[in-house]
Design an enzyme around this catalytic site. Structure first.
Site, short mmCIF file in Angstrom:
data_model
loop_
_atom_site.label_atom_id
_atom_site.label_comp_id
_atom_site.label_asym_id
_atom_site.label_seq_id
_atom_site.Cartn_x
_atom_site.Cartn_y
_atom_site.Cartn_z
N ASP A 464 0.83 -1.20 0.00
CA ASP A 464 0.00 0.00 0.00
C ASP A 464 0.87 1.26 0.00
OD1 ASP A 464 -2.27 1.54 0.13
OD2 ASP A 464 -3.06 0.61 1.95
N ASP A 524 -10.80 1.98 -3.00
CA ASP A 524 -11.38 1.70 -1.68
C ASP A 524 -12.89 1.73 -1.76
OD1 ASP A 524 -8.96 1.39 -0.50
OD2 ASP A 524 -8.92 3.32 0.52
C1 GLA Z 1 -5.64 2.11 2.34
C2 GLA Z 1 -6.05 0.94 1.46
C3 GLA Z 1 -7.10 0.12 2.16
C4 GLA Z 1 -6.54 -0.39 3.49
C5 GLA Z 1 -6.08 0.80 4.32
C6 GLA Z 1 -5.35 0.34 5.57
O1 GLA Z 1 -6.67 3.03 2.48
O2 GLA Z 1 -6.52 1.40 0.22
O3 GLA Z 1 -7.49 -0.98 1.37
O4 GLA Z 1 -5.48 -1.27 3.26
O5 GLA Z 1 -5.20 1.65 3.60
O6 GLA Z 1 -4.93 1.40 6.33
#
Ligand code: GLA
Length: 755
Positions: A464, A524
């Site tokens: 990420d 997301d």
């Molecule tokens: C980001 C990612 C999510 C998750 C969060 C965790 O927003 O896109 O899928 O992994 O971080 O903090």
């Protein structure tokens, strides 16, 4: 095949050609890029010299063929008669690069700088342009479905040289075009916009330091009137994850100049004598079969030449991810309970998302540290992964290595490793970026991530990145090179680890990241109706096997929209399926439905992940080895709806097929107070009886089955009528708002006609 005949270069892929010629003045003319032609056709594309161009600058007085401003070129320089946008800038000074030599190589020319590149080229043509003190190699690599281009600039002088812009490719195309870009932001990725390309420049650019969800680097140019299935469409993309730039602009002569490369905003490279600068690789693709034809080609190219070889056509596991269900709030017992439930549902991989290390109990602390939180996970990752393995699942882990929270041990011991400028640091999601251009930072990440990967059995990594920096400036390119080095060092020795990259969802969905990991978390936003836009628009340039696509809770966290579970499944099927919700709160009927979804997906996994993807009028289809799976998605219900037709694509006209809908069921609660009209007693829709019935009983919904020729199915099959306000009938479809239906279309075994 690449041919060279009398100063003409013919590059011929599958159904497309590119013709170039070196003219008498050493300029590289772009004679043609489009449908397949022969190298011998080149003279037909020559620009004939006419009466001259009035006030234009000529390379030779009296020869109108020497007017750089009007010729279709494959590369150009500023200040020497071509006043259209230039693909190169040397701190504002003019250049005069002319043809010097060329060579043809088998395969591709390997990158020296560590930039990722497409593999498996048939041949590469390298044309060298030169001027005193400077050499520029233009590399054209030929693949069956695409051409890639990049440049290598060499300072052959004895003085340093400052480069402020160098595009990977430039092409002048005759005709008018429309440019389609994919723009957006967090939870709103890939919004499609189409603009006519006229005489003012249209630009698609990212300046955040990353390829960004604001403007995906991939874009399309289509002839006005091109449709999904016909007409000329070009697709362009960049194998790069940093700032990018692309522009298109029409000239008075009706040539559209297109270029793409590293974003020049804040870009500056000083090249010492003898040093080279390599641009990332640009991908150019053409189809005369509309947007659909273009996407098919791009998909084949990405599958075969971009994603890591280990993952080509290798089935991706159905995963369960802890994030939306738990966020930071979990312990080992809870994870194991979720894992055992996920296993029963059919999931094959359990992914522990954020919150497993350091003081990471919220997004305010802990990033940068790698000590496992033993309070949450007694026995560490090893114990947890062993337990998950024992349940019969693989184990995967989330990392966010590029960032640091100021509240972390790493920041306390190395504050200078964070990227800041001279002003007070600005935080994004409470974090800063680490300076990945520094070797010691790269070493720290490689060492710590590798240690974790080797201490437990980890078969998947979610990589990420949630800080989209403004402090990168001129460092942006070196940062990206550092990131690629880190990824290379961690994952090349561990090719079997499935790497899914992510950046607050789809903030770094690009071909550069896909060279290291075969899939990317699209967004997301997992609301299936939003995903219809996001996944469909990604599909213009990226194959569905690159989409991480999860079923999540309803109502959805980002939109508060309630959607049927079948639609959440049907949308996620067209990607790499996962589940990301609190399993403790599922009803038994929902568990059964999820179990059936996963079983169905596994049965058709190769088609869903690697089949030929096609966009339909109201849905999508995938086809592979005689099976087609098609889904029709609905947004809002209309009263007294028109007949709906399903128009399939790509079937064999003369074969016969059996079409059947995948069984779906309706919750009784969907009928609300209407139930009292059919029940013998007056039931309160909010009362105990109906609420209980809704939790336990479902009704079948409009199953259908028919046999027809491919020709008929492509002409449009009439679907069963939709609910018309006249009561429930299992022979109609009662799709509510956001309903959907999935069809399985199989070839009928050959049977002889009765004599
Ligand atoms: C980001 C990612 C999510 C998750 C969060 C965790 O927003 O896109 O899928 O992994 O971080 O903090």
């Amino acid at each position: 095949m690449i041919e060279v005949q009398n100063g003409i270069f013919g590059l011929h892929g599958k159904d497309f050609s590119c013709l170039l010629r070196v003219n008498d003045y050493g300029l590289l003319e772009q004679l043609h890029f489009g449908p397949a032609v022969q190298t011998a056709d080149a003279p037909a594309f020559f620009c004939r010299s006419g009466l001259g161009w009035g006030e234009s600058v000529l390379l030779k007085e009296g020869d109108t063929a020497s007017c750089p401003d009007v010729l279709p070129l494959a590369f150009s320089v500023p200040g020497r008669g071509d006043y259209r946008e230039s693909p190169i800038e040397l701190a504002g000074s003019p250049a005069d690069l002319r043809y010097h030599s060329h060579r043809i190589l088998e395969g591709e020319l390997s990158m020296e700088s560590g930039l990722p590149q497409a593999h498996g080229a048939q041949q590469t043509l390298v044309i060298t342009l030169a001027q005193e003190g400077l050499e520029l190699e233009l590399c054209f690599s030929l693949f069956p479905d695409a051409l890639t281009r990049r440049c290598i600039l060499k300072n052959t002088s004895d003085r340093p040289l400052v480069l402020t812009k160098l595009m990977s490719m430039m092409v002048d195309l005759p005709g008018d075009y429309e440019m389609t870009t994919f723009d957006g932001g967090w939870i709103a990725e890939m919004r499609k916009h189409r603009l006519p390309v006229l005489d003012s420049r249209v630009v698609n650019e990212s300046t955040t330091g990353f390829s960004s969800h604001r403007h995906n680097p991939g874009f399309l140019l289509s002839a006005p009137g091109a449709t999904e299935d016909s007409g000329p469409v070009y697709g362009f993309n960049l194998v790069y994850s940093g700032n990018h730039y692309a522009s298109a602009q029409r000239s008075l002569q009706g040539l559209t100049r297109v270029m793409q490369g590293i974003g020049p905003s804040s870009f500056a490279k000083t090249l010492a004598p003898g040093r080279i600068f390599e641009t990332p690789e640009a991908v150019l693709c053409y189809s005369d079969r509309g947007f659909g034809g273009l996407s098919e080609r791009m998909h084949r190219f990405v599958q075969a030449h971009i994603i890591p070889p280990y993952w080509r056509e290798r089935p991706r596991p159905v995963l369960y991810n802890s994030w939306e269900g738990c966020m930071f709030d979990f312990n080992r017992r809870r994870l194991l309970s979720l894992a055992s439930q996920a296993k029963k549902l059919g999931c094959e991989l359990f992914v522990l998302d954020d919150g497993w290390f350091g003081a990471r109990n919220s997004d305010t602390a802990g990033l940068g540290d790698y000590n496992v939180n033993l309070k949450k996970l007694p026995g560490g990752l090893k114990k947890l992964s062993e337990k998950i393995k024992a349940l019969g699942m693989d184990f995967g882990l989330w990392f966010e290595p590029e960032s640091v929270n100021p509240d972390s041990d790493l920041y306390r011991s190395h504050p200078d490793w964070a990227l800041t400028d001279q002003f007070e640091p600005l935080l994004g999601r409470n974090q800063l970026l680490l300076d990945l251009s520094r070797e010691e930072v790269q070493d720290y990440l490689v060492e710590n991530v590798s240690k974790i990967l080797d201490q437990a059995e980890i078969s998947y990594v979610k990589w990420d990145m949630n800080r989209h920096s403004v402090a990168l400036g001129a460092k942006a390119h070196d940062y990206i090179l550092g990131l690629y080095r880190v990824l290379e060092r961690i994952f090349r020795p561990r090719p079997q680890i499935l790497l899914e990259s992510c950046s607050s969802g789809g903030n770094r969905f690009d071909l550069g990241m896909l060279c290291y990991g075969p899939q990317i978390w699209c967004s997301d936003n997992t609301d299936p109706i939003e995903r219809l836009t996001i996944q469909e628009n990604l599909s213009y340039l990226y194959p569905q096997s690159t989409f991480g696509a999860h079923v999540s809770a309803s109502p959805h966290a980002q939109t508060l929209r309630a959607t049927p579970l079948c639609t959440r499944g049907n949308v996620s099927f067209f990607g790499c399926l996962g589940y990301e919700l609190d399993l403790d709160h599922l009803l038994k009927i929902e568990r059964q439905e999820i179990q059936a979804q996963i079983e169905f997906y596994k049965l058709h996994r190769m088609a869903f992940q690697f089949g030929t993807f096609r966009r339909l009028k109201k849905g999508w289809q995938v086809s592979r080895e005689g099976i087609t799976l098609a889904a029709v998605f609905r947004r809002l219900v209309a009263a007294a709806p028109a007949w709906e037709r399903l128009e399939l694509k790509g079937l064999d006209r003369n074969k016969r097929y059996r079409l059947r809908s995948r069984p779906q069921r309706l919750r009784i609660g969907q009928f609300g107070s209407l139930v009292k009209h059919v029940a013998p007693v007056n039931l309160d829709p909010n009362g105990f009886v109906l609420r209980t019935a809704d939790r336990h009983f479902t009704l079948p919904d409009g199953a259908q089955e028919l046999c027809a020729s491919g020709s008929a199915l492509m002409a449009g099959t009439v679907l069963l009528p939709l609910f018309r306000g006249t009561g429930y009938d299992q022979n109609q479809r009662t799709l509510t708002d956001f309903g959907s239906e999935l069809f399985i279309i199989e070839e009928e075994p050959n049977h002889a006609e009765p004599g």
